[in-house]
Design a protein around this motif. Structure first.
Motif, PDB file in Angstrom:
ATOM      1  N   GLU A   1       4.633   3.308  -0.985  1.00 22.89           N
ATOM      2  CA  GLU A   1       4.527   2.448   0.190  1.00 22.89           C
ATOM      3  C   GLU A   1       3.322   1.513   0.032  1.00 22.89           C
ATOM      4  O   GLU A   1       2.452   1.734  -0.794  1.00 22.89           O
ATOM      5  N   HIS A   2       3.281   0.508   0.837  1.00 24.11           N
ATOM      6  CA  HIS A   2       2.185  -0.461   0.733  1.00 24.11           C
ATOM      7  C   HIS A   2       1.664  -0.823   2.119  1.00 24.11           C
ATOM      8  O   HIS A   2       1.590  -1.984   2.486  1.00 24.11           O
ATOM      9  N   HIS A   3       1.294   0.218   2.891  1.00 24.24           N
ATOM     10  CA  HIS A   3       0.717  -0.019   4.201  1.00 24.24           C
ATOM     11  C   HIS A   3      -0.773  -0.291   4.063  1.00 24.24           C
ATOM     12  O   HIS A   3      -1.398   0.048   3.051  1.00 24.24           O
TER      13      HIS A   3
ATOM     14  N   TYR B   1      -8.495  -5.647  11.941  1.00 21.04           N
ATOM     15  CA  TYR B   1      -8.485  -6.744  10.948  1.00 21.04           C
ATOM     16  C   TYR B   1      -8.056  -6.237   9.571  1.00 21.04           C
ATOM     17  O   TYR B   1      -8.719  -6.467   8.555  1.00 21.04           O
ATOM     18  N   ASP B   2      -6.932  -5.492   9.571  1.00 22.70           N
ATOM     19  CA  ASP B   2      -6.343  -4.929   8.355  1.00 22.70           C
ATOM     20  C   ASP B   2      -7.237  -3.873   7.688  1.00 22.70           C
ATOM     21  O   ASP B   2      -7.021  -3.514   6.525  1.00 22.70           O
ATOM     22  N   TYR B   3      -8.212  -3.386   8.431  1.00 21.34           N
ATOM     23  CA  TYR B   3      -9.049  -2.303   7.924  1.00 21.34           C
ATOM     24  C   TYR B   3      -8.729  -1.038   8.724  1.00 21.34           C
ATOM     25  O   TYR B   3      -8.815  -1.043   9.953  1.00 21.34           O
TER      26      TYR B   3
END
Length: 363
Positions: free
Chosen positions: A112-114, A327-329
């Motif tokens: 997966e690429h979450h 923020y994608d963190y």
């Protein structure tokens, strides 16, 4: 310092606190006290303690199949010891499958690429000691006590002890004298804040001491080195904590959330002249998040995860891998909960001072 002592005295002089606290402890003891079953489980666990070998897993499976055939609530020959053995065999199977499931989960996540996949893999790879059978009944009871009873008793005691902390000054008219000067107002607020937090600390500490000693007497204090995944509710948890490490974190978060709720009660009391109204408003805020159990709206469920009762329970934060996307963190749910509790506490303190400043201007 004298003002702080005076505020503490006013809180602890409420006789109803001791009556209700004693009643709650007796109630907690009655619903959690199964000494015979616990002692039987302790004896069964000692027989199976040690490395989880293939032979041990196969023997447990074989014993389970034989014993489960005779399991019947109407079968008087089926004893509490047999029931304890069935539980032991089931836990060995779960422990064995958890280790395999952990490796399979890591493999699936890699595909997966979450935004949080890398963090989850790193955490799962650190989970260890799943190939050992522990006698962990004592630590389990102490951990369950906080998530099942302690958070509720703490909430009730804070509501009863603090709901009238400002309101009683308004109803008696004493506030006109105490808040007559800027210095007096600030000193009063700091004294009430200090008294409320010390009272909260005393409630949580007393419950933890009760939890510890009642567990030692009933079950014992072995098994703190076992991983939290050995507990059924935590078998999917990615946190590489043993039971002792988790319990210390559990107490810390529980206390932090209790502090936040205590400050919220003070804020409500500071704007309300009626102690009973302060109590019901604060109780409503404490109870409201339980709609989480009945809603299917995911964003609302996530939001309510940061409410005071859920953070005080602690358990919902650790049973699974949950993060908040900043923020994608990825920020782990327990860390975010702790941050929110701290920020909320600071905001409540500032608001209390603001309310008291406004009241001094209008009197």
């Amino acid at each position: 310092m004298q003002l702080l002592k005076y505020e503490l005295l006013k809180i602890f002089q409420q006789k109803s606190l001791y009556v209700i606290f004693l009643f709650l402890l007796v109630f907690a003891t009655l619903i959690a006290d199964f000494p015979n079953v616990d002692l039987l489980k302790k004896d069964v666990y000692h027989r199976w303690e040690g490395p989880l070998t293939t032979e041990k897993v196969q023997q447990a499976e074989k014993n389970y199949q034989v014993l489960s055939k005779g399991f019947n609530l109407e079968n008087t020959a089926f004893t509490l010891t047999d029931l304890s053995k069935l539980g032991m065999y089931e836990e060995i199977a779960v422990l064995h499958s958890t280790e395999s499931a952990n490796e399979k989960q890591i493999s699936n996540i890699k595909n997966e690429h979450h935004y949080n996949s890398e963090l989850q893999i790193n955490m799962l790879q650190k989970v260890d000691h799943l190939n050992y059978v522990y006698n962990y009944r004592g630590p389990q009871q102490m951990i369950d006590f906080i998530s099942f009873l302690s958070f509720l008793i703490t909430g009730v005691m804070l509501l009863i002890g603090l709901s009238s902390i400002f309101s009683r000054e308004y109803s008696s008219g004493v506030d006109h004298y105490i808040l007559s000067t800027k210095k007096g107002r600030k000193a009063l607020v700091w004294a009430k804040l200090g008294a409320a937090l010390l009272y909260t600390l005393s409630v949580v500490s007393t419950l933890e001491l009760y939890n510890f000693f009642i567990t030692i007497i009933r079950i014992g204090n072995e098994g703190w080195k076992a991983p939290i995944q050995i507990l059924f509710d935590y078998h999917r948890s990615p946190y590489a904590f043993n039971l002792l490490e988790y319990h210390l974190i559990q107490i810390g978060l529980h206390l932090l959330a209790a502090f936040g709720f205590a400050l919220l009660i003070l804020l409500i009391s500071s704007v309300n002249k009626h102690a009973l109204m302060s109590f019901f408003i604060s109780a409503g805020i404490f109870a409201f998040p339980y709609i989480r159990e009945f809603t299917q709206v995911q964003w609302l469920k996530t939001l309510l995860s940061f409410s005071f009762p859920y953070v005080m329970k602690v358990k919902p934060l650790f049973v699974d891998f949950q993060t908040v996307n900043v923020y994608d963190y990825p920020v782990l749910l327990p860390i975010m909960a702790g941050i929110i509790m701290l920020i909320s506490s600071v905001i409540f303190i500032l608001m209390i001072f603001k309310v008291m400043e406004h009241k001094q201007v209008t009197t």
